[in-house]
Design an enzyme around this catalytic site. Structure first.
Site, PDB file in Angstrom:
ATOM      1  CD  GLU A  47     -77.874 -44.013 -26.255  1.00 51.98           C
ATOM      2  OE1 GLU A  47     -79.248 -43.808 -26.281  1.00 51.98           O
ATOM      3  OE2 GLU A  47     -77.639 -45.189 -26.505  1.00 51.98           O
ATOM      4  CG  ASN A  48     -77.171 -38.320 -30.119  1.00 50.88           C
ATOM      5  OD1 ASN A  48     -77.349 -39.301 -30.565  1.00 50.88           O
ATOM      6  ND2 ASN A  48     -78.149 -37.451 -29.792  1.00 50.88           N
TER       7      ASN A  48
ATOM      8  CG  HIS B 158     -82.467 -44.713 -20.181  1.00 54.54           C
ATOM      9  ND1 HIS B 158     -82.627 -45.946 -19.875  1.00 54.54           N
ATOM     10  CD2 HIS B 158     -82.183 -44.654 -21.239  1.00 54.54           C
ATOM     11  CE1 HIS B 158     -82.456 -46.677 -21.025  1.00 54.54           C
ATOM     12  NE2 HIS B 158     -82.004 -46.003 -21.786  1.00 54.54           N
ATOM     13  CD  GLU B 159     -81.774 -41.737 -23.323  1.00 58.54           C
ATOM     14  OE1 GLU B 159     -80.633 -42.130 -23.852  1.00 58.54           O
ATOM     15  OE2 GLU B 159     -82.910 -42.328 -23.583  1.00 58.54           O
TER      16      GLU B 159
ATOM     17  CG  HIS C 210     -77.341 -45.207 -22.601  1.00 50.19           C
ATOM     18  ND1 HIS C 210     -77.257 -46.588 -22.871  1.00 50.19           N
ATOM     19  CD2 HIS C 210     -78.642 -44.935 -23.058  1.00 50.19           C
ATOM     20  CE1 HIS C 210     -78.539 -47.088 -22.990  1.00 50.19           C
ATOM     21  NE2 HIS C 210     -79.344 -46.133 -23.304  1.00 50.19           N
TER      22      HIS C 210
ATOM     23  N   GLY D 223     -88.085 -41.672 -27.246  1.00 50.64           N
ATOM     24  CA  GLY D 223     -88.171 -40.804 -26.121  1.00 50.64           C
ATOM     25  C   GLY D 223     -86.989 -39.826 -26.093  1.00 50.64           C
ATOM     26  CB  ALA D 224     -84.278 -39.135 -24.729  1.00 50.65           C
TER      27      ALA D 224
ATOM     28  CD  GLU E  32     -80.925 -48.742 -24.931  1.00 57.09           C
ATOM     29  OE1 GLU E  32     -81.414 -48.357 -23.686  1.00 57.09           O
ATOM     30  OE2 GLU E  32     -80.385 -47.839 -25.921  1.00 57.09           O
TER      31      GLU E  32
HETATM   32  N1  BES Z   1     -80.831 -45.374 -27.338  1.00 59.45           N
HETATM   33  C1  BES Z   1     -82.439 -45.197 -26.842  1.00 59.45           C
HETATM   34  C2  BES Z   1     -82.950 -44.373 -28.184  1.00 59.45           C
HETATM   35  C3  BES Z   1     -83.334 -44.970 -29.444  1.00 59.45           C
HETATM   36  C4  BES Z   1     -84.104 -46.083 -29.324  1.00 59.45           C
HETATM   37  C5  BES Z   1     -82.756 -44.583 -30.480  1.00 59.45           C
HETATM   38  C6  BES Z   1     -84.419 -46.881 -30.577  1.00 59.45           C
HETATM   39  C7  BES Z   1     -83.143 -45.556 -31.695  1.00 59.45           C
HETATM   40  C8  BES Z   1     -83.813 -46.594 -31.744  1.00 59.45           C
HETATM   41  C9  BES Z   1     -82.570 -44.635 -25.881  1.00 59.45           C
HETATM   42  O1  BES Z   1     -81.364 -44.591 -24.643  1.00 59.45           O
HETATM   43  C10 BES Z   1     -83.679 -45.185 -25.090  1.00 59.45           C
HETATM   44  O2  BES Z   1     -83.619 -46.225 -24.536  1.00 59.45           O
HETATM   45  N2  BES Z   1     -84.782 -44.526 -24.944  1.00 59.45           N
HETATM   46  C11 BES Z   1     -86.085 -44.909 -24.277  1.00 59.45           C
HETATM   47  C12 BES Z   1     -86.278 -44.187 -23.235  1.00 59.45           C
HETATM   48  C13 BES Z   1     -85.619 -44.778 -22.196  1.00 59.45           C
HETATM   49  C14 BES Z   1     -85.877 -43.980 -20.738  1.00 59.45           C
HETATM   50  C15 BES Z   1     -85.958 -46.377 -21.779  1.00 59.45           C
HETATM   51  C16 BES Z   1     -87.094 -44.316 -25.508  1.00 59.45           C
HETATM   52  O3  BES Z   1     -86.699 -43.364 -26.298  1.00 59.45           O
HETATM   53  O4  BES Z   1     -88.057 -44.869 -25.347  1.00 59.45           O
HETATM   54 ZN    ZN Z   2     -81.391 -46.445 -23.631  1.00 61.04          ZN
END
Ligand code: BES
Ligand code: ZN
Length: 886
Positions: A273-274, A306-307, A310, A270-271, A329
């Site tokens: 958080e760099n 969310h991001e 982080h 989805g996204a 997370e």
């Molecule tokens: N850090 C994650 C993104 C990520 C996930 C990177 C798996 C590498 C591998 C990010 O903070 C995240 O949790 N994104 C979620 C959306 C969030 C609103 C729960 C996602 O990408 O589904």
């Molecule tokens: Zn996350």
């Protein structure tokens, strides 16, 4: 690690084997010369021996399929052939003092279809490094407990990439030769390499200035594909709300001069958080009324938050190792859920979150892929970004807070921020802060992280009409999960209320003669295997409303009569349990019908239930979005999960259809009247109240059409033709798509023509068709994989078409021919050659195959075995296939 290899699967990584690195990295200087097929990266690392490591140990840096060009140590060239392979760089005897390692690598971002490391999306250079993608850029100690200060120089052709971004603050820009320019970025906050990011491209943007609580000015910018800038405003608003909220609720301010977000169209997740440079899947940024639904808006608000959150829970304090993933997370999901609850209807937010938990996490916990919220072993970390780590991880924080109370929770968080800022922490570190703030031993509570499986809590009540007391007995049981036969009871907060026959709340007065701890706000702790609570001064036999707000993430087993459920549906002051009562009633009816249908008998119906439902919908005024939730009957997947074994998806489908049709018929007039009443001519606004009215109106149409096909189809068509926003358009098209008429095909065709230039809208069109519960849907989906708009290399397309078919069309996926299973397995294999993480996610649709009735179970197993037998398999896909087969 995702590179294909024919060698045997690597041995698993174990939490118990953790030890600190032998070397630390203090600073990283990166120099990128961007080129579509031959990007050059120079990395200069300042290293030193780790006092906590082994003196004199070799230095082993991770590499992911790298092409090294040269390397030097303290400016002395190293023999590349002797030190480097694509997967490792080894210095046998590094200096036992600070030293500098410089390495140059060459990358081909254009052929990177895994979307990990440096890749191109629509011509834009971008990166994705979590979890282990940084090693695909340069050699590094690619683990989260190695935190360094990064300085990044990016150089590119000016016309191809006028925008050059990286983490931290901008330091310098300038030209570097004809047609080329560069930018230098410096991030003063030490961070693990998974938070590294870089973007280079020709993008449009919007910007805004934000002043933090302490008066610091921050330049916010959102970068998008040129021409789509006007679709980024809602995301910007959401970001500003999130920044204020984190200051207000957690006292956390932003800590750089700029905060950049970039939206790209090729993104596996989805996204991300760099630090200072979040990169987003564009579906969680872009929204205007004509292209996005209310649900899309809500997702944007929560993902942006969310991001952003982080930055403190994940970035300033990061994870010691990937086993601690839930530390960032689970906590951040909890924070974004609370944020969304504050922006919108709290009740609806809770219902939505619990729906998601039950839909995604409960099945995980009940099947072969079950794992602890903090796993103790993994083969492929990418496969542990699961509903268990995220959603159950968030529920644990919520339960902790309910147990220790608001004040101790926030005091504990303050301690956590103070003590572990700039560090890589563990779950034990985190819990120690709350043990201190609450003065309570959290040893038992910590078991929530170490035991898989959803606890089942049995509830029974007994009224004593002489003594005017009501005795409530609670007991818990956790079924065994793979590799964990024995379970210990878990401490859990159960929020309780008592409701009188008149619908009024009965004040809770405990019998202190029996020496109970003072309970606040109706939250009772079930700590051991069982507990009995006696309430006094109960004038009449009450109905117990248990686990209000879904205070504990458990499966409740409570024998309520139909009259009890109707009472709760009408009167429970806890909206969650009011909704739950309707769900429970409907579930009971449909499970009864499922059995009846399998026995060749008529499905069950209850007029009382339907009428109670209509009452609830008509009392929508205070919260229309809540009423819309009441209208949404449990899904086929919900029923399959509640049935648990010998699942027959076809009988479930028919049972659910029967109830919907029956309700739609019986309530025709009331549904239609409500539909008309909720009509609005006001211009579109995505706010929660307006969205709630649209949701309820569309829910009325949906139920009405279930019972009145011809008329429903006509109304839906009119709505489809006149809709001025995507929510109403999709609401109508979704109704039409469930009615097998020529109108449906015409409307689908019309929709496609109107939106064929908008991939995110075509995704909605894909999903809708993939979820039609009719025998020829598989043929339709196969046909759709051949249309130009579909591309197996774009994760959003795959999730929208194949993911929707596998996860949201249980009737067709589980077709008795086995063709649905074969199709999804084949597509997972095909996707595996392009993007192993997408493939692994697709294959997890098989996670509940053991619950199916025998024939389907066999067919699903065959499809999984076929995957395992394939000649080339990524570690990601192999891991899921192996564990699913157990
Ligand atoms: N850090 C994650 C993104 C990520 C996930 C990177 C798996 C590498 C591998 C990010 O903070 C995240 O949790 N994104 C979620 C959306 C969030 C609103 C729960 C996602 O990408 O589904
Ligand atoms: Zn996350």
């Amino acid at each position: 690690m995702s590179a294909h290899s024919d060698s045997a699967a690597p041995s698993p990584v174990r939490l118990a084997d953790y030890r600190p690195t032998d070397y630390l990295i203090d600073t990283v200087d990166l120099d990128f010369r961007l080129d579509a097929t031959a990007t050059r990266v120079v990395s200069r690392l300042r290293l030193r021996p780790n006092p906590a490591g082994r003196a004199g140990a070799p230095l082993v840096l991770d590499g992911g399929d790298l092409k090294p060009l040269r390397a030097s140590l303290d400016n002395l060239p190293l023999d590349l052939a002797a030190v480097a392979t694509p997967h490792r760089l080894t210095i046998a005897n590094p200096p036992q003092r600070p030293f500098t390692l410089e390495v140059e690598t060459e990358l081909d971002p254009s052929s990177n279809t895994q979307l990990e490391g440096l890749y191109r999306s629509n011509g834009t250079f971008c990166t994705q490094c979590e979890a282990e993608g940084f090693r695909r850029i340069t050699y590094y100690l690619d683990r989260p407990d190695v935190m360094a200060v990064f300085t990044t120089r990016v150089e590119a052709a000016k016309d191809e990439a006028p925008i050059l971004l990286s983490n931290g603050n901008p330091v310098e820009t300038g030209s570097s030769g004809p047609g080329r320019h560069y930018a230098i970025w410096h991030d003063p906050h030490p961070k693990p390499c998974y938070l590294f990011a870089l973007v280079g491209g020709d993008l449009g943007w919007i910007e805004e200035e934000f002043t933090t609580g302490s008066g610091r000015k921050v330049k916010l910018a959102i970068y998008v594909e040129k021409g789509k800038e006007h679709r980024a405003h809602y995301a910007m608003e959401s970001l500003i709300h999130a920044m204020r909220w984190d200051e207000f609720v957690y006292g956390r301010e932003y800590d750089l001069d700029v905060f950049n977000i970039v939206a790209v169209s090729d993104f596996t997740m989805g996204a991300m958080e760099n630090k200072g440079l979040n990169i987003f899947n564009d579906k969680y940024i872009l929204a205007i009324a004509e292209t996005a639904t209310d649900a899309d808006y809500a997702h944007i608000e929560s993902v942006v938050a969310h991001e952003y959150f982080h930055n403190w829970t994940g970035n300033r304090i990061t994870c010691r190792d990937w086993f601690q993933l839930c530390l960032k997370e689970g906590l951040t999901v909890y924070r974004d859920q609370e944020f969304s609850g504050d922006q919108r209807s709290r009740a609806v937010q809770r219902i939505t979150d619990v729906r998601a938990l039950r839909a995604a996490q409960f099945p995980e916990d009940a099947g072969p892929l079950a794992h602890n919220v903090r796993p103790d072993t993994y083969r492929e970390i990418n496969n542990f970004y699961t509903a268990t780590v995220y959603e159950k991880g968030a529920e644990i924080i919520r339960m902790l807070r309910a147990l220790i109370g608001h004040d101790a929770y926030h005091a504990g968080m303050a301690l956590y921020f103070e003590r572990f800022d700039g560090k890589a922490a563990t779950i034990e570190d985190f819990l120690s802060c709350f043990a201190e703030s609450s003065g309570r031993d959290l040893g038992d509570f910590a078991q929530w992280y170490a035991q898989a499986g959803t606890p089942r809590v049995k509830v029974s009540g007994a009224y004593d009409s002489e003594a005017k007391t009501y005795q409530l007995s609670l007991s818990q049981h956790i079924p065994p999960t793979p590799g964990q036969a024995e379970k210990k009871p878990l401490p859990m907060p159960i929020r309780i209320g008592l409701i009188g026959r008149d619908g009024g709340e009965i004040p809770l007065v405990q019998d202190h003669a029996q020496n109970w701890r003072e309970e606040k706000f109706g939250v009772f702790e079930l700590a051991g295997p069982e507990r009995t609570i006696v309430f006094k001064n109960v004038p009449t036999p009450p109905v117990a409303s248990v686990n209000r707000r879904f205070s504990a993430a458990v499966i409740l087993e409570q024998q309520l009569s139909e009259d009890d459920l109707l009472l709760l549906m009408a009167h429970d002051s806890d909206p969650f349990n009011k909704w739950q009562a309707a769900q429970s009633f409907a579930t009971r009816l449909m499970i009864r019908s499922t059995a009846a249908i399998r026995a060749g008998e008529m499905p069950a119906f209850s007029e009382k239930f339907a009428l109670a439902l209509a009452d609830a919908l008509e009392h929508y005024e205070t919260d229309p979005a809540f009423a819309a939730q009441m209208a949404a009957l449990p899904t086929e997947n919900d029923l399959a999960r509640d049935i648990g074994t010998d699942v027959d998806p076809e009988a479930i489908f028919l049972a659910r259809k029967a109830l919907r049709d029956g309700v739609g018929q019986l309530l025709s007039h009331r549904l239609l009247a409500l539909y008309d009443k909720l009509q609005s001519d006001a211009p579109y606004s995505p706010d929660a109240a307006s969205a709630g009215r649209r949701a309820l109106r569309n829910a009325c149409l949906d139920l009405y059409a279930a019972g009145n096909h011809a008329d429903g189809s006509e109304i839906a068509l009119a709505q489809f033709q006149h809709a001025t926003n995507m929510t109403d358009k999709m609401g109508a098209l979704s109704v039409l798509s469930r009615l097998p008429t020529p109108t449906r095909e015409k409307a689908l065709e019309f929709f496609y023509r109107a939106h064929c230039d908008e991939p995110l809208i075509i995704d909605k069109w894909f999903s809708l068709q993939a979820t039609i519960p009719e025998p020829d849907t598989l043929a339709r989906v196969k046909r759709l994989t051949k249309v130009h708009a579909f591309n197996i290399a774009t994760p959003n397309r795959v999730y929208a078409l194949i993911g929707a078919f596998a996860n949201a069309n249980p009737l067709c996926f589980n077709d008795l021919s086995g063709d649905g299973y074969q199709f999804v397995a084949d597509l997972a294999l095909q996707a595996d050659g392009v993007n192993p993480q997408v493939a692994a996610r697709l294959l997890s649709a098989f996670r509940s195959w053991r619950n199916l009735e025998a024939r389907r179970g066999e067919l699903a197993e065959q499809a999984l075995r076929k995957v395992l037998d394939a000649s080339k398999l990524s570690p990601d896909l192999r891991d899921i296939a192996q564990r699913a087969l157990g």
